[in-house]
Motif scaffolding. Structure first.
Motif, PDB file in Angstrom:
ATOM      1  N   LYS A  87      21.357  73.152  38.674  1.00  9.01           N
ATOM      2  CA  LYS A  87      20.377  72.755  37.664  1.00  9.01           C
ATOM      3  C   LYS A  87      19.311  73.832  37.480  1.00  9.01           C
ATOM      4  O   LYS A  87      18.879  74.109  36.350  1.00  9.01           O
ATOM      5  CB  LYS A  87      19.729  71.432  38.063  1.00  9.01           C
ATOM      6  CG  LYS A  87      20.678  70.240  37.985  1.00  9.01           C
ATOM      7  CD  LYS A  87      19.969  68.950  38.394  1.00  9.01           C
ATOM      8  CE  LYS A  87      20.899  67.758  38.256  1.00  9.01           C
ATOM      9  NZ  LYS A  87      20.230  66.490  38.669  1.00  9.01           N
ATOM     10  N   GLU A 133      18.373  75.897  34.098  1.00 12.86           N
ATOM     11  CA  GLU A 133      17.015  75.942  33.559  1.00 12.86           C
ATOM     12  C   GLU A 133      16.553  77.388  33.361  1.00 12.86           C
ATOM     13  O   GLU A 133      15.928  77.712  32.340  1.00 12.86           O
ATOM     14  CB  GLU A 133      16.065  75.208  34.505  1.00 12.86           C
ATOM     15  CG  GLU A 133      16.296  73.701  34.546  1.00 12.86           C
ATOM     16  CD  GLU A 133      15.515  73.037  35.662  1.00 12.86           C
ATOM     17  OE1 GLU A 133      14.767  73.750  36.376  1.00 12.86           O
ATOM     18  OE2 GLU A 133      15.661  71.805  35.834  1.00 12.86           O
ATOM     19  N   GLU A 165      18.201  78.853  30.302  1.00 12.35           N
ATOM     20  CA  GLU A 165      17.599  78.329  29.074  1.00 12.35           C
ATOM     21  C   GLU A 165      16.243  78.974  28.790  1.00 12.35           C
ATOM     22  O   GLU A 165      15.783  78.970  27.638  1.00 12.35           O
ATOM     23  CB  GLU A 165      17.467  76.811  29.182  1.00 12.35           C
ATOM     24  CG  GLU A 165      18.817  76.097  29.146  1.00 12.35           C
ATOM     25  CD  GLU A 165      18.727  74.617  29.448  1.00 12.35           C
ATOM     26  OE1 GLU A 165      19.693  73.899  29.125  1.00 12.35           O
ATOM     27  OE2 GLU A 165      17.703  74.186  30.013  1.00 12.35           O
TER      28      GLU A 165
END
Length: 222
Positions: free
Chosen positions: A145, A149, A152
Motif C-alpha cells: 500500500k 501511495e 501515486e
C-alpha cells in the motif's frame, strides 16, 4: 548480474535432521537449538524428520542457524534464511543505494537512487507456481500500500521477490492472504515495478537462475 552468477556463499554447512520446531524462530536438531530466520510457516520444509543444512551461529539461546531445508517434492535444497535477502537483492541494484529507509511509521529495504525498493523472499511452490506469502502478512500488505501511495505521488517504487526454488511463474497467494494479494495487484496496476528473481543452492553457493514472469492468473482470486 547474469544467470549462473553466485550471489552469496554460506560459510561451512553441515546436514542435520529436524527433531522439533518449538516456536517460529527455533528448530531443534541433533546439533541443538538452531535459529530459523524466516517468518513464514514453511510447512512443507520445516517438520520433524526432514533434512536441513545448518551453520554455526551464536545466538542468545541457539548455537546454529538454518540455511536451507530439503524439499522432497522437488528434490532440491531451498534456502530459508531471510537474513541474507538484502545482500542478495543488492547485487541487482547497482549504484547509489541506501538501506533500511524510514518513511513515516514504515521502513522499506532500500532507496535505490530515487526508487524505493521492498524485498520479499518466496519459498513456496504449488504445481510449478511460486506463491507469496505462505502465511498472512499485514506488514507486507502495508508495504504494498505504501509503494502504491508513493507511486501515486510521483515517486518510483519496486518490489523484488526472491524465489528460492524451481518454479515456472510467480503469483500472489490469494488463498493464503487475499489482502496482501489485492494490495500487490493494486500496486502493480498503479505502476509499481515488480521483479521476480529465482535462485538455486549449489554446495554452499546461491546461484542466480533467472527471472520469472507473472502467472497468467496472477491478478485473480478465482
Amino acid at each position: 548480474m547474469s544467470v549462473g552468477d553466485v550471489v552469496y556463499i554460506f560459510p561451512e554447512l553441515r546436514e542435520e535432521v529436524i527433531i522439533d520446531r518449538p516456536n517460529r524462530f527455533t528448530v531443534l536438531t541433533g546439533s541443538g537449538a538452531c535459529h530459523l530466520h524466516d517468518p513464514g510457516r514453511l510447512l512443507d520444509l520445516v517438520y520433524p524428520g526432514n533434512k536441513v543444512l545448518i551453520r554455526d551461529w551464536r545466538g542468545e539461546k541457539t548455537n546454529c542457524r538454518i540455511a536451507a531445508a530439503w524439499s522432497s517434492d522437488s528434490g532440491e535444497w531451498v534456502v530459508i534464511d531471510s537474513g541474507i535477502h538484502s545482500i542478495i537483492a543488492s547485487h541487482f541494484l547497482p549504484g547509489k543505494l541506501q538501506r533500511e529507509v524510514k518513511i513515516g511509521h514504515h521502513r522499506l529495504d532500500f532507496l535505490w537512487g530515487s526508487t524505493y525498493v521492498e524485498v520479499k523472499g518466496c519459498t513456496l511452490t504449488i504445481n510449478g507456481k511460486a506463491l507469496f506469502p505462505d502465511a498472512p502478512t499485514r506488514r507486507g500488505t502495508n508495504h504494498m500500500k505504501l509503494l502504491k501511495e508513493l507511486k501515486e505521488e510521483g515517486v518510483e517504487g519496486l518490489v523484488m521477490f526472491l524465489v528460492m526454488r524451481r518454479a515456472k511463474c510467480f503469483a500472489p497467494n490469494w488463498g493464503m492472504d487475499p489482502a496482501f494479494s489485492a494490495a500487490l495487484r493494486d500496486a502493480i496496476n498503479a505502476g509499481v515495478s515488480i521483479w521476480v528473481k529465482s535462485f538455486r543452492l549449489s554446495g554452499r553457493s546461491i546461484i542466480y537462475a533467472g527471472d520469472l514472469e507473472l502467472c497468467n492468473d496472477w491478478a485473480s482470486s478465482t
